[in-house]
Design an enzyme around this catalytic site. Structure first.
Site, PDB file in Angstrom:
ATOM      1  N   ASP A 118      51.571 -62.291 -20.321  1.00 48.44           N
ATOM      2  CA  ASP A 118      50.511 -62.460 -21.313  1.00 48.44           C
ATOM      3  C   ASP A 118      49.729 -63.723 -20.971  1.00 48.44           C
ATOM      4  O   ASP A 118      50.200 -64.575 -20.229  1.00 48.44           O
ATOM      5  CB  ASP A 118      51.135 -62.569 -22.711  1.00 48.44           C
ATOM      6  CG  ASP A 118      50.141 -62.331 -23.829  1.00 48.44           C
ATOM      7  OD1 ASP A 118      48.943 -62.184 -23.543  1.00 48.44           O
ATOM      8  OD2 ASP A 118      50.567 -62.306 -24.992  1.00 48.44           O
ATOM      9  N   TRP A 146      50.024 -52.624 -26.995  1.00 45.71           N
ATOM     10  CA  TRP A 146      49.694 -53.549 -28.069  1.00 45.71           C
ATOM     11  C   TRP A 146      50.992 -54.018 -28.689  1.00 45.71           C
ATOM     12  O   TRP A 146      51.979 -53.298 -28.766  1.00 45.71           O
ATOM     13  CB  TRP A 146      48.774 -52.942 -29.115  1.00 45.71           C
ATOM     14  CG  TRP A 146      49.134 -51.572 -29.602  1.00 45.71           C
ATOM     15  CD1 TRP A 146      50.370 -51.102 -29.953  1.00 45.71           C
ATOM     16  CD2 TRP A 146      48.241 -50.488 -29.767  1.00 45.71           C
ATOM     17  NE1 TRP A 146      50.301 -49.814 -30.347  1.00 45.71           N
ATOM     18  CE2 TRP A 146      49.000 -49.392 -30.245  1.00 45.71           C
ATOM     19  CE3 TRP A 146      46.870 -50.323 -29.594  1.00 45.71           C
ATOM     20  CZ2 TRP A 146      48.436 -48.163 -30.531  1.00 45.71           C
ATOM     21  CZ3 TRP A 146      46.333 -49.100 -29.883  1.00 45.71           C
ATOM     22  CH2 TRP A 146      47.094 -48.044 -30.340  1.00 45.71           C
ATOM     23  N   GLU A 183      37.006 -58.894 -36.048  1.00 45.45           N
ATOM     24  CA  GLU A 183      36.922 -59.891 -34.968  1.00 45.45           C
ATOM     25  C   GLU A 183      35.485 -60.159 -34.536  1.00 45.45           C
ATOM     26  O   GLU A 183      35.140 -61.258 -34.141  1.00 45.45           O
ATOM     27  CB  GLU A 183      37.743 -59.442 -33.755  1.00 45.45           C
ATOM     28  CG  GLU A 183      39.230 -59.523 -33.943  1.00 45.45           C
ATOM     29  CD  GLU A 183      39.816 -58.270 -34.562  1.00 45.45           C
ATOM     30  OE1 GLU A 183      39.035 -57.371 -34.975  1.00 45.45           O
ATOM     31  OE2 GLU A 183      41.043 -58.191 -34.647  1.00 45.45           O
TER      32      GLU A 183
END
Length: 139
Positions: free
Chosen positions: A98, A3, A49
């Site tokens: 990514d 992360w 979220e």
């Protein structure tokens, strides 16, 4: 557990580290495509979220995980449950591509211990191919 330092997951990890307890983690893959957007949306720290859904009618059901007390969408294809132990030494991982094409450098990250893996009957593993890697492979 890769992360980025400026993301919510890293903030949660630091909080669990301060109290000296293992951090429960569950990863939901697949299900409603809006989950992918919600997981990457630049929401404020205090906004969940999962609430970032199109409408109240489209909200799916959340179910409790088997090996921890977290909740995940019932329509996810694959659920990976486990924990991160803040007392363990970090491991060197990376570099990584990514979804935006940004390539993150190698760095120290916590180890993710898997305690349970469940999946739907016809599970689909969602994936994207990172543009940077494609350029390196000359496709």
């Amino acid at each position: 557990m890769h992360w980025q330092l400026h993301k919510t997951g890293a903030n949660h990890f630091e909080a669990w580290k301060r109290i000296g307890r293992k951090m429960p983690v569950s990863v939901a893959l697949g299900g409603d495509p809006v989950y992918t957007y919600a997981a990457t949306a630049p929401l404020p720290e205090n906004i969940d979220e999962y609430t970032c859904r199109v409408s109240e009618e489209e909200k799916g059901e959340l179910v409790k995980c088997i090996s921890n007390d977290l909740f995940v969408p019932s329509d996810a294809d694959i659920i990976i449950e486990g924990y991160v132990d803040p007392s363990e030494e970090l491991v060197w991982e990376g570099p990584f591509g990514d979804h935006t094409g940004f390539y993150s450098l190698a760095d120290w990250y916590p180890r993710f211990h898997v305690t349970c893996l469940t999946h739907s009957r016809d599970a689909v593993y969602p994936a994207t191919i990172v543009e940077f890697l494609l350029r390196k492979m000359h496709f």
